[in-house]
Design a protein around this motif. Structure first.
Motif, PDB file in Angstrom:
ATOM      1  N   ALA A 168      47.717  27.234  26.874  1.00 18.35           N
ATOM      2  CA  ALA A 168      47.438  28.146  27.989  1.00 18.35           C
ATOM      3  C   ALA A 168      45.941  28.390  28.066  1.00 18.35           C
ATOM      4  N   ALA A 169      45.552  29.215  29.042  1.00 13.99           N
ATOM      5  CA  ALA A 169      44.130  29.544  29.224  1.00 13.99           C
ATOM      6  C   ALA A 169      43.951  31.059  29.281  1.00 13.99           C
ATOM      7  N   GLY A 170      42.778  31.515  28.862  1.00 13.78           N
ATOM      8  CA  GLY A 170      42.407  32.927  29.017  1.00 13.78           C
ATOM      9  C   GLY A 170      43.425  33.868  28.389  1.00 13.78           C
ATOM     10  N   THR A 171      43.759  34.891  29.148  1.00 19.07           N
ATOM     11  CA  THR A 171      44.704  35.898  28.677  1.00 19.07           C
ATOM     12  C   THR A 171      46.042  35.272  28.284  1.00 19.07           C
ATOM     13  N   ALA A 172      46.481  34.301  29.061  1.00 14.48           N
ATOM     14  CA  ALA A 172      47.765  33.658  28.763  1.00 14.48           C
ATOM     15  C   ALA A 172      47.715  32.981  27.394  1.00 14.48           C
ATOM     16  N   PHE A 173      46.522  32.462  27.018  1.00 15.73           N
ATOM     17  CA  PHE A 173      46.400  31.846  25.694  1.00 15.73           C
ATOM     18  C   PHE A 173      46.610  32.887  24.591  1.00 15.73           C
ATOM     19  N   VAL A 189      52.021  28.547  29.080  1.00 15.40           N
ATOM     20  CA  VAL A 189      52.092  29.970  29.454  1.00 15.40           C
ATOM     21  C   VAL A 189      51.079  30.191  30.579  1.00 15.40           C
ATOM     22  N   SER A 190      51.537  30.746  31.689  1.00 13.80           N
ATOM     23  CA  SER A 190      50.614  30.939  32.818  1.00 13.80           C
ATOM     24  C   SER A 190      51.167  31.961  33.797  1.00 13.80           C
ATOM     25  N   GLN A 191      50.332  32.896  34.216  1.00 10.33           N
ATOM     26  CA  GLN A 191      50.740  33.847  35.246  1.00 10.33           C
ATOM     27  C   GLN A 191      50.967  33.099  36.560  1.00 10.33           C
ATOM     28  N   SER A 192      49.942  32.361  36.982  1.00 12.58           N
ATOM     29  CA  SER A 192      49.987  31.729  38.305  1.00 12.58           C
ATOM     30  C   SER A 192      50.881  30.500  38.330  1.00 12.58           C
ATOM     31  N   GLY A 193      50.987  29.826  37.192  1.00  9.11           N
ATOM     32  CA  GLY A 193      51.698  28.538  37.177  1.00  9.11           C
ATOM     33  C   GLY A 193      50.893  27.446  37.864  1.00  9.11           C
ATOM     34  N   GLU A 194      49.608  27.729  38.159  1.00 10.75           N
ATOM     35  CA  GLU A 194      48.778  26.768  38.899  1.00 10.75           C
ATOM     36  C   GLU A 194      47.516  26.379  38.144  1.00 10.75           C
ATOM     37  N   THR A 195      47.224  27.022  37.018  1.00 10.55           N
ATOM     38  CA  THR A 195      45.985  26.731  36.287  1.00 10.55           C
ATOM     39  C   THR A 195      45.945  25.248  35.932  1.00 10.55           C
ATOM     40  N   ILE A 196      44.919  24.582  36.439  1.00  3.71           N
ATOM     41  CA  ILE A 196      44.933  23.119  36.354  1.00  3.71           C
ATOM     42  C   ILE A 196      44.848  22.633  34.904  1.00  3.71           C
ATOM     43  N   GLY A 242      44.952  41.964  40.924  1.00  2.19           N
ATOM     44  CA  GLY A 242      43.682  42.137  40.205  1.00  2.19           C
ATOM     45  C   GLY A 242      43.353  40.849  39.459  1.00  2.19           C
ATOM     46  N   VAL A 243      42.089  40.428  39.527  1.00  2.53           N
ATOM     47  CA  VAL A 243      41.709  39.166  38.874  1.00  2.53           C
ATOM     48  C   VAL A 243      41.883  39.272  37.358  1.00  2.53           C
ATOM     49  N   ALA A 244      41.601  40.433  36.807  1.00  5.91           N
ATOM     50  CA  ALA A 244      41.800  40.626  35.369  1.00  5.91           C
ATOM     51  C   ALA A 244      43.296  40.815  35.118  1.00  5.91           C
ATOM     52  N   SER A 245      43.848  39.911  34.352  1.00 12.11           N
ATOM     53  CA  SER A 245      45.295  39.940  34.128  1.00 12.11           C
ATOM     54  C   SER A 245      45.664  41.060  33.151  1.00 12.11           C
ATOM     55  N   THR A 246      46.619  41.875  33.517  1.00  8.96           N
ATOM     56  CA  THR A 246      47.043  42.980  32.638  1.00  8.96           C
ATOM     57  C   THR A 246      48.564  42.978  32.475  1.00  8.96           C
ATOM     58  N   ALA A 279      54.034  41.164  30.033  1.00  6.82           N
ATOM     59  CA  ALA A 279      55.290  40.459  30.312  1.00  6.82           C
ATOM     60  C   ALA A 279      55.374  39.152  29.515  1.00  6.82           C
ATOM     61  N   MET A 280      54.222  38.481  29.360  1.00 10.62           N
ATOM     62  CA  MET A 280      54.209  37.242  28.557  1.00 10.62           C
ATOM     63  C   MET A 280      54.537  37.552  27.094  1.00 10.62           C
ATOM     64  N   LEU A 281      53.969  38.657  26.585  1.00  9.37           N
ATOM     65  CA  LEU A 281      54.258  39.020  25.196  1.00  9.37           C
ATOM     66  C   LEU A 281      55.758  39.295  25.027  1.00  9.37           C
ATOM     67  N   ALA A 338      38.493  42.159  24.144  1.00 15.09           N
ATOM     68  CA  ALA A 338      37.109  41.729  24.399  1.00 15.09           C
ATOM     69  C   ALA A 338      37.004  41.000  25.735  1.00 15.09           C
ATOM     70  N   LEU A 339      37.999  40.154  26.017  1.00 10.54           N
ATOM     71  CA  LEU A 339      37.974  39.414  27.290  1.00 10.54           C
ATOM     72  C   LEU A 339      38.027  40.378  28.476  1.00 10.54           C
ATOM     73  N   LYS A 340      38.890  41.385  28.390  1.00 11.14           N
ATOM     74  CA  LYS A 340      39.005  42.339  29.499  1.00 11.14           C
ATOM     75  C   LYS A 340      37.678  43.037  29.732  1.00 11.14           C
ATOM     76  N   LEU A 341      37.056  43.467  28.627  1.00  9.09           N
ATOM     77  CA  LEU A 341      35.793  44.205  28.769  1.00  9.09           C
ATOM     78  C   LEU A 341      34.715  43.313  29.389  1.00  9.09           C
ATOM     79  N   LYS A 342      34.598  42.073  28.890  1.00  7.10           N
ATOM     80  CA  LYS A 342      33.596  41.143  29.428  1.00  7.10           C
ATOM     81  C   LYS A 342      33.803  40.913  30.910  1.00  7.10           C
ATOM     82  N   GLU A 343      35.068  40.601  31.248  1.00  8.53           N
ATOM     83  CA  GLU A 343      35.387  40.181  32.612  1.00  8.53           C
ATOM     84  C   GLU A 343      34.984  41.205  33.658  1.00  8.53           C
ATOM     85  N   ILE A 344      35.304  42.471  33.392  1.00  4.53           N
ATOM     86  CA  ILE A 344      35.131  43.423  34.495  1.00  4.53           C
ATOM     87  C   ILE A 344      33.960  44.378  34.309  1.00  4.53           C
TER      88      ILE A 344
HETATM   89  O1  M6R Z   1      47.341  32.047  35.864  1.00  2.00           O
HETATM   90  P1  M6R Z   1      47.075  31.833  34.396  1.00  2.00           P
HETATM   91  O2  M6R Z   1      47.792  32.814  33.525  1.00  2.00           O
HETATM   92  O3  M6R Z   1      47.289  30.423  33.971  1.00  2.00           O
HETATM   93  O4  M6R Z   1      45.513  32.119  34.242  1.00  2.00           O
HETATM   94  C1  M6R Z   1      44.878  31.873  33.034  1.00  2.00           C
HETATM   95  C2  M6R Z   1      43.496  32.479  33.012  1.00  2.00           C
HETATM   96  O5  M6R Z   1      42.701  31.938  34.034  1.00  2.00           O
HETATM   97  C3  M6R Z   1      43.549  33.997  33.187  1.00  2.00           C
HETATM   98  O6  M6R Z   1      44.327  34.608  32.203  1.00  2.00           O
HETATM   99  C4  M6R Z   1      42.145  34.601  33.130  1.00  2.00           C
HETATM  100  O7  M6R Z   1      41.611  34.465  31.847  1.00  2.00           O
HETATM  101  C5  M6R Z   1      42.180  36.047  33.575  1.00  2.00           C
HETATM  102  N1  M6R Z   1      41.073  36.312  34.445  1.00  2.00           N
HETATM  103  C6  M6R Z   1      42.182  37.005  32.439  1.00  2.00           C
HETATM  104  O8  M6R Z   1      42.099  38.332  32.843  1.00  2.00           O
END
Ligand code: M6R
Length: 602
Positions: A293-298, A340-347, A391-395, A400-402, A477-483
């Motif tokens: 996965a990527a980002g928060t999903a990872f 693991v992915s919120q969007s299901g589209e992360t390339i 919101g761009v920052a995933s919360t 739900a993933m956990l 840390a990621l949440k704080l950096k991002e926003i």
């Molecule tokens: O849609 P995804 O869960 O695949 O997205 C993965 C990351 O791009 C996403 O979690 C990103 O790190 C968020 N901006 C975190 O808040």
């Protein structure tokens, strides 16, 4: 998620319903439908796809009446088809529903024996027939009797061909009554009401509303009258679409208790000590798992690795998607690849899945968005049912993933015989408490605000956590950096002494995730090491842990919970800390610079 609207008055009900649904489409857009009491009896029209498809169908076959209900769907039970779209009918009555009826299978069995036939896969149709079964000329009494048998979350509105009334009820899922003159309204959210009225009644959990042209009565589920608590809303439309919250991110943080209900709903069979996931995969067929996965999903995947290894005794690798496909991973037919992915589209994640599939792995998506690319390409999908995340920052998707990861670990552990039923029952029992406990954490927002006010000028932060809380630290840390755009680093707490400890001085806030659990003592030693070097510790700790105050400048408490579930609660104060800090710094919380919600480029 889903959006529901109801109208009884003097206007054309269809116009009111369609306008209301348009304003609620953010709650889901898999299908839409309306039912109206016409001169020709109760009639409904529903279509898979966005509201536009329904509007076009209504232009072809108009419906006319002054009482009606409407629905826009975010599919949970059954795919987005015309048949599964709401309203659902049973004879002369129709209902719309937002939520999940957990015991729908058992209710359905009983109704089938009584001769009812079903045309959809939904839990809602079960509820419609159950109300019909109890109907003796009084819709209010029938709804009350049916809800006494149903378990789960619902906002439901019912209407009947022979009665000039809408009857509604809610538990967990939201419902608002709009008060007019000679007309009254119901909706999942205020924006749907704003063109007509700003006088609203927010129904509480366990309340019903009986809505007529001439007035509205609110009662409890036993039929006892409740006061009509009228609120005058004073929101701009944009604010209102955020449910009165200033930002989508805050709205999404605050709705996490509901999200947990939705993710877990209908899947925990506590009596049997089993999780029901209905995945077309053979859990005995794998020798290893790759979670990618990527980002928060990872970070959710990383927690998943520890849980699966502990409960299912399978070797798991958790890896960042953009690294995975280029390192020639060892994958074969005995590998289960989990994306693991919120969007299901992360390339990056999608390409990693393709790579693993081409090498023979079975593939599973743990995904939020219905019908997204990963869900179409994976062998199986476990939906996390977090509702639309804007919101761009995933919360809320992270929580739900956990929750999905815990369920997956229990499912694998039970199927492979590494987790005994008694132990599983304890865990499932604790999981049921999570929505309530998450609510308790959110109610402590003021404490987080105070911490943010104290530290928001810092230029750097360090986040530490051990074992299951190492990912929590990274996510904080990621949440704080991002926003907030504040530089923040995260480390597994035990790694600090191997280098990052050199960063510590009296200016550095160090957030240490240290709830009670097997790693507590060791993490507390790390806190002491930070203090000894003048670092300013902000601890996330378990209620009742007074000892930690000796070493921490600030403590953000979370309720006691099973240690394997504590990542689900411990991250909430960190989400709020990032949010409150960004607000104090005047950042664009929902659309932070340089980021996109869904990253579809490598
Ligand atoms: O849609 P995804 O869960 O695949 O997205 C993965 C990351 O791009 C996403 O979690 C990103 O790190 C968020 N901006 C975190 O808040």
């Amino acid at each position: 998620m889903c959006g529901i609207v109801g109208y009884v008055g003097f206007r054309d009900a269809v116009d009111v319903l369609i306008e209301g649904l348009r304003r609620l489409e953010y709650r889901g857009y898999d299908s839409a439908g309306v039912a109206v009491r016409t001169g020709d009896g109760l009639r409904e029209l529903k279509r898979a796809g966005k509201l536009k498809a329904l509007a076009e169908a209504l232009a072809q076959s108009p419906l006319s009446g002054t009482v009606g209900i409407g629905h826009t769907r975010w599919a949970t039970h059954g795919p987005p088809t015309d048949e599964n779209a709401h309203p659902h009918r049973s004879g002369k009555l129709a209902i719309v529903h937002n939520g999940i009826i957990e015991n729908y299978l058992e209710l359905k069995r009983a109704l089938l024996e009584k001769g009812y036939t079903f045309t959809s896969d939904t839990d809602t149709e079960v509820l419609a027939h159950l109300i019909a079964e109890h109907y003796r000329g009084d819709l209010e009494a029938a709804l009350r009797a049916a809800l006494a048998e149903a378990r789960g979350a619902y906002a439901v509105v019912a209407m009947h061909q022979d009665e000039d009334v809408l009857v509604a009820a809610r538990t967990v899922s939201p419902l608002v009554v709009g008060l007019g003159e000679g007309e009254n309204f119901l909706a999942s959210d205020v924006p749907a009401l704003l063109p007509y009225t700003r006088r609203v009644v927010f129904l509480e959990d366990g309340e019903m509303a009986v809505v007529r042209r001439e007035g509205v009565e609110v009662k409890d589920l036993a039929g006892n009258p409740r006061p009509l608590r009228v609120t005058e809303v004073d929101w701009s439309l944009e604010q209102a679409e955020k449910g009165g919250f200033p930002h989508y991110m805050l709205k999404e943080i605050m709705e996490q208790p509901w999200v947990l209900e939705n993710t877990l709903g209908g899947r925990l069979d506590e009596a049997a000590g089993e999780v029901r996931l209905e995945l077309p995969l053979d859990p005995g067929a794998f020798e290893r798992i790759h979670v990618v996965a990527a980002g928060t999903a990872f970070y959710a995947g990383w927690v998943g690795k520890y849980l699966i290894e502990k409960l299912a005794r399978l070797p798991v690798e958790a890896e960042i998607a953009s690294e995975y496909r280029y390192r020639d991973p060892v994958v074969d037919g005995k590998t289960l690849f989990i994306a693991v992915s919120q969007s299901g589209e992360t390339i990056d994640t999608l390409e990693a899945l393709r790579e693993a599939r081409n090498r023979g792995a079975a593939t599973l998506g743990v995904i939020n968005v219905k019908g997204s690319s990963i869900t179409r390409e994976a062998d199986a999908t476990l939906y996390i049912h977090a509702g639309p995340e804007i919101g761009v920052a995933s919360t809320k998707a992270y929580l739900a993933m956990l929750a999905a990861m815990v369920m997956l670990a229990v499912w694998l552990g039970r199927a492979r015989g590494t987790l005994d039923p008694a132990e599983a029952r304890v865990l499932l029992h604790e999981m049921r408490k999570l929505p309530r406990l998450a609510e308790a954490v959110l109610s402590r927002r003021e404490a987080v605000k105070r911490v943010a006010a104290k530290y928001h000028q810092a230029t750097d932060f360090l986040f530490l956590g051990r074992n299951l809380h190492a990912p929590t630290a990274f996510e904080g840390a990621l949440k704080l950096k991002e926003i907030s755009y504040i530089h923040a680093e995260a480390y597994p707490a035990g790694e600090m002494k191997h280098g990052p400890i050199a960063l510590i001085d009296e200016h550095l806030p160090v957030v240490v995730v240290s709830p009670r659990g097997p790693w507590y003592e060791k993490t507390r030693s790390n806190i002491q090491e930070v203090r000894a070097r003048g670092g300013r510790v902000i601890a996330v700790a378990t209620d009742g842990d007074e000892a930690i105050r000796e070493h921490a400048e600030e403590v953000l408490y979370i309720p006691e919970v099973h240690p394997l579930l504590s990542p689900i609660l411990a991250v909430i104060p960190l989400q709020l800390l990032a949010y409150e800090t960004a607000v104090l710094l005047g950042r664009d919380v929902d659309q932070p610079r340089n980021l996109a919600k869904s990253v579809t480029v490598e």
